[in-house]
Scaffold this motif. Structure first.
Motif, PDB file in Angstrom:
ATOM      1  N   HIS A  31       0.848  -1.198   0.000  1.00  0.00           N
ATOM      2  CA  HIS A  31       0.000   0.000   0.000  1.00  0.00           C
ATOM      3  C   HIS A  31       0.887   1.253   0.000  1.00  0.00           C
ATOM      4  O   HIS A  31       0.563   2.254  -0.648  1.00  0.00           O
ATOM      5  N   ILE A  32       1.978   1.184   0.733  1.00  0.00           N
ATOM      6  CA  ILE A  32       2.918   2.308   0.759  1.00  0.00           C
ATOM      7  C   ILE A  32       3.495   2.536  -0.633  1.00  0.00           C
ATOM      8  O   ILE A  32       3.668   3.678  -1.065  1.00  0.00           O
ATOM      9  N   LYS A  33       3.777   1.453  -1.354  1.00  0.00           N
ATOM     10  CA  LYS A  33       4.285   1.581  -2.724  1.00  0.00           C
ATOM     11  C   LYS A  33       3.291   2.366  -3.584  1.00  0.00           C
ATOM     12  O   LYS A  33       3.674   3.269  -4.326  1.00  0.00           O
ATOM     13  N   GLU A  34       2.013   2.017  -3.466  1.00  0.00           N
ATOM     14  CA  GLU A  34       0.983   2.724  -4.233  1.00  0.00           C
ATOM     15  C   GLU A  34       0.984   4.213  -3.877  1.00  0.00           C
ATOM     16  O   GLU A  34       0.900   5.074  -4.765  1.00  0.00           O
ATOM     17  N   TYR A  35       1.074   4.501  -2.591  1.00  0.00           N
ATOM     18  CA  TYR A  35       1.099   5.895  -2.146  1.00  0.00           C
ATOM     19  C   TYR A  35       2.319   6.619  -2.710  1.00  0.00           C
ATOM     20  O   TYR A  35       2.216   7.735  -3.224  1.00  0.00           O
ATOM     21  N   LYS A  36       3.469   5.969  -2.612  1.00  0.00           N
ATOM     22  CA  LYS A  36       4.698   6.589  -3.116  1.00  0.00           C
ATOM     23  C   LYS A  36       4.630   6.799  -4.627  1.00  0.00           C
ATOM     24  O   LYS A  36       5.074   7.832  -5.127  1.00  0.00           O
ATOM     25  N   ASP A  37       4.076   5.819  -5.344  1.00  0.00           N
ATOM     26  CA  ASP A  37       3.913   5.973  -6.798  1.00  0.00           C
ATOM     27  C   ASP A  37       3.005   7.158  -7.123  1.00  0.00           C
ATOM     28  O   ASP A  37       3.311   7.978  -7.987  1.00  0.00           O
ATOM     29  N   ASP A  38       1.885   7.234  -6.409  1.00  0.00           N
ATOM     30  CA  ASP A  38       0.920   8.312  -6.647  1.00  0.00           C
ATOM     31  C   ASP A  38       1.495   9.680  -6.322  1.00  0.00           C
ATOM     32  O   ASP A  38       1.063  10.696  -6.880  1.00  0.00           O
ATOM     33  N   ASN A  39       2.454   9.725  -5.396  1.00  0.00           N
ATOM     34  CA  ASN A  39       3.019  10.997  -4.960  1.00  0.00           C
ATOM     35  C   ASN A  39       4.461  11.198  -5.427  1.00  0.00           C
ATOM     36  O   ASN A  39       5.160  12.071  -4.921  1.00  0.00           O
ATOM     37  N   ASN A  40       4.864  10.376  -6.398  1.00  0.00           N
ATOM     38  CA  ASN A  40       6.179  10.502  -7.028  1.00  0.00           C
ATOM     39  C   ASN A  40       7.307  10.520  -5.986  1.00  0.00           C
ATOM     40  O   ASN A  40       8.174  11.390  -6.005  1.00  0.00           O
ATOM     41  N   MET A  41       7.262   9.560  -5.077  1.00  0.00           N
ATOM     42  CA  MET A  41       8.252   9.477  -4.002  1.00  0.00           C
ATOM     43  C   MET A  41       9.180   8.289  -4.242  1.00  0.00           C
ATOM     44  O   MET A  41       8.790   7.295  -4.839  1.00  0.00           O
ATOM     45  N   ALA A  42      10.398   8.399  -3.736  1.00  0.00           N
ATOM     46  CA  ALA A  42      11.381   7.319  -3.853  1.00  0.00           C
ATOM     47  C   ALA A  42      10.989   6.155  -2.948  1.00  0.00           C
ATOM     48  O   ALA A  42      10.371   6.347  -1.899  1.00  0.00           O
ATOM     49  N   ILE A  43      11.390   4.961  -3.362  1.00  0.00           N
ATOM     50  CA  ILE A  43      11.113   3.769  -2.560  1.00  0.00           C
ATOM     51  C   ILE A  43      11.905   3.808  -1.264  1.00  0.00           C
ATOM     52  O   ILE A  43      11.369   3.599  -0.185  1.00  0.00           O
ATOM     53  N   LYS A  44      13.197   4.072  -1.377  1.00  0.00           N
ATOM     54  CA  LYS A  44      14.064   4.046  -0.198  1.00  0.00           C
ATOM     55  C   LYS A  44      13.901   5.334   0.604  1.00  0.00           C
ATOM     56  O   LYS A  44      13.914   6.427   0.060  1.00  0.00           O
ATOM     57  N   ASP A  45      13.751   5.170   1.902  1.00  0.00           N
ATOM     58  CA  ASP A  45      13.604   6.306   2.817  1.00  0.00           C
ATOM     59  C   ASP A  45      14.603   6.111   3.959  1.00  0.00           C
ATOM     60  O   ASP A  45      14.330   5.424   4.937  1.00  0.00           O
ATOM     61  N   GLU A  46      15.772   6.704   3.798  1.00  0.00           N
ATOM     62  CA  GLU A  46      16.855   6.541   4.780  1.00  0.00           C
ATOM     63  C   GLU A  46      16.421   6.968   6.179  1.00  0.00           C
ATOM     64  O   GLU A  46      16.765   6.317   7.165  1.00  0.00           O
ATOM     65  N   LYS A  47      15.671   8.062   6.250  1.00  0.00           N
ATOM     66  CA  LYS A  47      15.231   8.568   7.549  1.00  0.00           C
ATOM     67  C   LYS A  47      14.365   7.530   8.269  1.00  0.00           C
ATOM     68  O   LYS A  47      14.533   7.290   9.461  1.00  0.00           O
ATOM     69  N   ARG A  48      13.458   6.909   7.535  1.00  0.00           N
ATOM     70  CA  ARG A  48      12.576   5.894   8.123  1.00  0.00           C
ATOM     71  C   ARG A  48      13.377   4.666   8.563  1.00  0.00           C
ATOM     72  O   ARG A  48      13.167   4.130   9.646  1.00  0.00           O
ATOM     73  N   GLU A  49      14.312   4.229   7.718  1.00  0.00           N
ATOM     74  CA  GLU A  49      15.123   3.062   8.064  1.00  0.00           C
ATOM     75  C   GLU A  49      15.971   3.335   9.304  1.00  0.00           C
ATOM     76  O   GLU A  49      16.104   2.483  10.178  1.00  0.00           O
ATOM     77  N   THR A  50      16.523   4.534   9.393  1.00  0.00           N
ATOM     78  CA  THR A  50      17.316   4.910  10.570  1.00  0.00           C
ATOM     79  C   THR A  50      16.446   4.900  11.812  1.00  0.00           C
ATOM     80  O   THR A  50      16.853   4.395  12.863  1.00  0.00           O
ATOM     81  N   TYR A  51      15.233   5.424  11.696  1.00  0.00           N
ATOM     82  CA  TYR A  51      14.297   5.438  12.821  1.00  0.00           C
ATOM     83  C   TYR A  51      14.020   4.015  13.306  1.00  0.00           C
ATOM     84  O   TYR A  51      14.053   3.742  14.510  1.00  0.00           O
ATOM     85  N   ILE A  52      13.747   3.105  12.387  1.00  0.00           N
ATOM     86  CA  ILE A  52      13.445   1.720  12.752  1.00  0.00           C
ATOM     87  C   ILE A  52      14.650   1.082  13.448  1.00  0.00           C
ATOM     88  O   ILE A  52      14.516   0.435  14.487  1.00  0.00           O
ATOM     89  N   LYS A  53      15.824   1.282  12.888  1.00  0.00           N
ATOM     90  CA  LYS A  53      17.031   0.685  13.466  1.00  0.00           C
ATOM     91  C   LYS A  53      17.351   1.283  14.839  1.00  0.00           C
ATOM     92  O   LYS A  53      17.774   0.560  15.751  1.00  0.00           O
ATOM     93  N   GLU A  54      17.122   2.567  15.006  1.00  0.00           N
ATOM     94  CA  GLU A  54      17.358   3.187  16.314  1.00  0.00           C
ATOM     95  C   GLU A  54      16.393   2.639  17.367  1.00  0.00           C
ATOM     96  O   GLU A  54      16.766   2.457  18.522  1.00  0.00           O
ATOM     97  N   LYS A  55      15.148   2.370  16.967  1.00  0.00           N
ATOM     98  CA  LYS A  55      14.187   1.753  17.890  1.00  0.00           C
ATOM     99  C   LYS A  55      14.690   0.390  18.348  1.00  0.00           C
ATOM    100  O   LYS A  55      14.606   0.057  19.530  1.00  0.00           O
ATOM    101  N   ILE A  56      15.203  -0.377  17.427  1.00  0.00           N
ATOM    102  CA  ILE A  56      15.718  -1.707  17.772  1.00  0.00           C
ATOM    103  C   ILE A  56      16.919  -1.583  18.711  1.00  0.00           C
ATOM    104  O   ILE A  56      17.002  -2.286  19.723  1.00  0.00           O
ATOM    105  N   LEU A  57      17.823  -0.681  18.393  1.00  0.00           N
ATOM    106  CA  LEU A  57      19.028  -0.511  19.208  1.00  0.00           C
ATOM    107  C   LEU A  57      18.716   0.004  20.607  1.00  0.00           C
ATOM    108  O   LEU A  57      19.494  -0.208  21.532  1.00  0.00           O
TER     109      LEU A  57
END
Length: 85
Positions: A31-57
């Protein structure tokens, strides 16, 4: 039933839950892919990935377990990106 069987049954039960949760997570990723396609956004989101990894750490557990959880999440994030291509 010996203790090993009890542990394995518990793991089997957890695996069933994990599979359902991963399925749900991947459905949302699509569903996020559809949203990103509709809004011309990149697949990779470094900020989001960093947030997830920081939560784990920041999780309070043994360092060894946290490292393995991080490895699992690296695989989950990779799979999510593949689904969004």
């Amino acid at each position: 039933m010996d203790q090993l069987d009890k542990y394995r049954n518990e793991i089997d039960s957890l695996d069933e839950e994990l599979i359902k949760l991963l399925d749900k997570r991947f459905q949302i990723s699509m569903h996020i892919k559809e949203y990103k396609d509709d809004n011309n956004m990149a697949i990779k989101d470094e900020k989001r990935e960093t947030y997830i990894k920081e939560k784990i750490l920041s999780y309070r557990g043994s360092q060894q377990v946290i490292e393995q959880i991080l490895e699992v999440y690296n695989t989950i994030l990779k799979a999510s990106k593949l689904l969004q291509k």
